[in-house]
Design an enzyme around this catalytic site. Structure first.
Site, PDB file in Angstrom:
ATOM      1  N   ASP A 249     -48.638  54.276 -22.938  1.00 29.62           N
ATOM      2  CA  ASP A 249     -48.428  55.019 -24.190  1.00 29.62           C
ATOM      3  C   ASP A 249     -49.647  55.885 -24.506  1.00 29.62           C
ATOM      4  O   ASP A 249     -49.514  57.052 -24.911  1.00 29.62           O
ATOM      5  CB  ASP A 249     -48.169  54.057 -25.348  1.00 29.62           C
ATOM      6  CG  ASP A 249     -46.726  53.570 -25.405  1.00 29.62           C
ATOM      7  OD1 ASP A 249     -45.902  54.084 -24.634  1.00 29.62           O
ATOM      8  OD2 ASP A 249     -46.439  52.668 -26.227  1.00 29.62           O
TER       9      ASP A 249
ATOM     10  N   HIS B  65     -48.099  54.908 -16.125  1.00 24.37           N
ATOM     11  CA  HIS B  65     -48.068  53.690 -15.320  1.00 24.37           C
ATOM     12  C   HIS B  65     -48.600  53.962 -13.908  1.00 24.37           C
ATOM     13  O   HIS B  65     -49.350  53.150 -13.354  1.00 24.37           O
ATOM     14  CB  HIS B  65     -46.631  53.151 -15.228  1.00 24.37           C
ATOM     15  CG  HIS B  65     -46.172  52.425 -16.450  1.00 24.37           C
ATOM     16  ND1 HIS B  65     -46.873  51.381 -17.007  1.00 24.37           N
ATOM     17  CD2 HIS B  65     -45.053  52.585 -17.212  1.00 24.37           C
ATOM     18  CE1 HIS B  65     -46.211  50.928 -18.065  1.00 24.37           C
ATOM     19  NE2 HIS B  65     -45.110  51.650 -18.210  1.00 24.37           N
TER      20      HIS B  65
ATOM     21  N   HIS C  45     -45.185  58.785 -20.261  1.00 21.70           N
ATOM     22  CA  HIS C  45     -45.447  57.343 -20.296  1.00 21.70           C
ATOM     23  C   HIS C  45     -45.280  56.750 -18.896  1.00 21.70           C
ATOM     24  O   HIS C  45     -46.130  55.955 -18.442  1.00 21.70           O
ATOM     25  CB  HIS C  45     -44.484  56.680 -21.280  1.00 21.70           C
ATOM     26  CG  HIS C  45     -44.476  55.185 -21.223  1.00 21.70           C
ATOM     27  ND1 HIS C  45     -45.260  54.405 -22.040  1.00 21.70           N
ATOM     28  CD2 HIS C  45     -43.770  54.319 -20.437  1.00 21.70           C
ATOM     29  CE1 HIS C  45     -45.047  53.136 -21.754  1.00 21.70           C
ATOM     30  NE2 HIS C  45     -44.141  53.053 -20.794  1.00 21.70           N
ATOM     31  N   GLU C  46     -44.214  57.129 -18.192  1.00 19.41           N
ATOM     32  CA  GLU C  46     -43.984  56.606 -16.837  1.00 19.41           C
ATOM     33  C   GLU C  46     -45.073  57.078 -15.877  1.00 19.41           C
ATOM     34  O   GLU C  46     -45.522  56.316 -15.014  1.00 19.41           O
ATOM     35  CB  GLU C  46     -42.603  57.041 -16.335  1.00 19.41           C
ATOM     36  CG  GLU C  46     -41.428  56.540 -17.159  1.00 19.41           C
ATOM     37  CD  GLU C  46     -41.357  55.020 -17.210  1.00 19.41           C
ATOM     38  OE1 GLU C  46     -41.769  54.358 -16.237  1.00 19.41           O
ATOM     39  OE2 GLU C  46     -40.904  54.486 -18.244  1.00 19.41           O
TER      40      GLU C  46
ATOM     41  N   GLU D 262     -48.182  48.588 -21.022  1.00 17.32           N
ATOM     42  CA  GLU D 262     -47.357  49.488 -21.840  1.00 17.32           C
ATOM     43  C   GLU D 262     -48.210  50.248 -22.850  1.00 17.32           C
ATOM     44  O   GLU D 262     -48.010  51.448 -23.073  1.00 17.32           O
ATOM     45  CB  GLU D 262     -46.259  48.695 -22.555  1.00 17.32           C
ATOM     46  CG  GLU D 262     -45.189  48.131 -21.645  1.00 17.32           C
ATOM     47  CD  GLU D 262     -44.482  49.204 -20.838  1.00 17.32           C
ATOM     48  OE1 GLU D 262     -44.173  50.276 -21.407  1.00 17.32           O
ATOM     49  OE2 GLU D 262     -44.248  48.973 -19.646  1.00 17.32           O
TER      50      GLU D 262
END
Length: 410
Positions: A358, A280, A276-277, A354
């Site tokens: 995801d 980003h 997930h990070e 977000e």
């Protein structure tokens, strides 16, 4: 416009902002006892859910108290010419406008922090302690305060001094030079925050060799992401709550895992959180957020340049001698409705990001370990799983757990 009229506008903004915040908090609190959605029934058992409801209720009531005390103290300061008194006190120390401004804000910030410290202490050592979250020692608590003051004095003092110097040197064009300085500072903080600021408060160690590091490196290689800086931070020094974050870019990019995250989640779930990070970064969210922050700062400084020279700002606070620092106080309150709108837009954008992160984790790794990891994190922090939609719309920078669950299951 008369100074008295501007003063009343400032007071009205403070009161209306307080009322809006309290209404949103009240609506949110009314949802604390809502039944859990079917998809989230496995997060809490009955006893844990009751505990989470007690925790949320206690934090809500404590929030009402702290907000009310803050508003009352602020209004009293305005009505009894507190800014005029502190300005006079600061002028007794020096004749230089930059020094006067630094002393003025130093007094205001320290007095504000002293007022808020008992509430912060109660929050940490009573509420958080009662529900098993607090690991902070009293020594760490007060050392953090001291370090915060020193950092604020050094970093905030340098930036404020530079902005006032530009104002004195260039007049209304000061905002361009100030914008340049703040932009450079913002970029440097994004690059080196984890390297230079975090160590003042926490210990960071490279993630040791083992199956977790191997899984992370395998995933990073799979998605074409160079990641050789993986650190573990001693978050358990202060709280049992877990987190992970990405910082920096270019050669300075790194991922930081809280030791509590490694304790609470299994390795597959940790890799999913990391994915997930990485999402980003791959979706350029860090650069976009940085760009938006820089543009917003430029707009704010430009708007400040249009008003800061008007003596009406100082007169509204009953200060006879107009100055940059008094004008800045008045402008800050007048700007707060605009700041609220920009914050609202940023939260909306953040929630979109977000979902994208995801989706990236789902597409490049798997959805199920991310879902189970998010559920564990929500459980361990006694999160609110039934927030009011309007509260989410205004305040949340992340989608709710239910929204993320449904998105990941699509």
């Amino acid at each position: 416009m008369k100074p008295e009229t501007l003063f009343l506008i400032i007071i009205a903004i403070l009161i209306v902002s307080f009322i809006i915040d309290q209404l949103l908090d009240y609506l949110n609190a009314k949802h604390f006892n809502e039944p859990l959605p079917a998809e989230l029934q496995d997060v809490f058992d009955e006893e844990e859910y009751k505990k989470s409801q007690r925790y949320k209720t206690e934090r809500y009531k404590f929030g009402i108290l702290t907000s009310a005390v803050s508003l009352i103290a602020t209004l009293l300061f305005f009505f009894f010419d507190g800014f005029a008194y502190v300005d006079e006190l600061a002028r007794s120390f020096a004749n230089n406008e930059i020094i006067i401004a630094l002393v003025f804000f130093g007094i205001i910030m320290i007095a504000s922090d002293i007022l808020s410290t008992p509430f912060s202490y109660y929050s940490t050592f009573v509420i958080e302690e009662k529900y098993g979250f607090n690991n902070t020692t009293r020594k760490t608590f007060f050392l953090d305060k001291l370090k915060g003051w020193l950092m604020g004095a050094v970093i905030g003092g340098i930036l404020l001094a530079a902005i006032i110097w530009f104002y004195q040197s260039t007049g209304n064009n000061f905002w361009l030079y100030a914008w340049g300085v703040v932009t450079v500072f913002t970029v440097l903080m994004n690059l080196f925050y984890a390297r230079f600021i975090v160590p003042l408060f926490n210990k960071q160690t490279p993630l040791e060799e083992g199956t977790l590091r191997s899984q992370i490196e395998t995933y990073a290689s799979k998605v074409g992401f160079t990641l050789d800086k993986i650190f573990v931070i001693d978050g358990s020094k202060r709280s049992t709550k877990a987190n992970a974050y990405f910082s920096g870019f270019g050669s300075e990019k790194r991922v930081t895992l809280y030791d509590t995250l490694i304790k609470d989640l299994n390795e597959e779930e940790i890799v999913a959180v990391l994915a997930h990070e990485v999402g980003h970064y791959k979706r350029n969210h860090i650069v976009i957020n940085l760009f938006v922050a820089i543009v917003t700062t430029g707009f704010t400084l430009w708007l400040l340049s249009l008003f800061i020279g008007n003596p009406l700002l100082s007169e509204a606070l009953n200060v006879s001698q107009p100055s940059f620092h008094i004008g800045l106080i008045a402008f800050g309150v007048l700007y707060s409705p605009i700041s609220g709108i920009t914050s609202f837009i940023m939260n909306f954008l953040s929630r979109k990001f977000e979902y994208q992160a995801d989706n990236f984790a789902k597409q490049t790794y798997a959805a199920s370990p991310l879902i189970s990891g998010l559920k564990k994190l929500s459980k361990n922090s006694l999160s609110n799983l039934t927030p009011h939609p309007l509260y989410v719309f205004v305040h949340y920078s992340h989608p709710t757990l239910l929204q993320r669950f449904r998105n990941l299951k699509k």
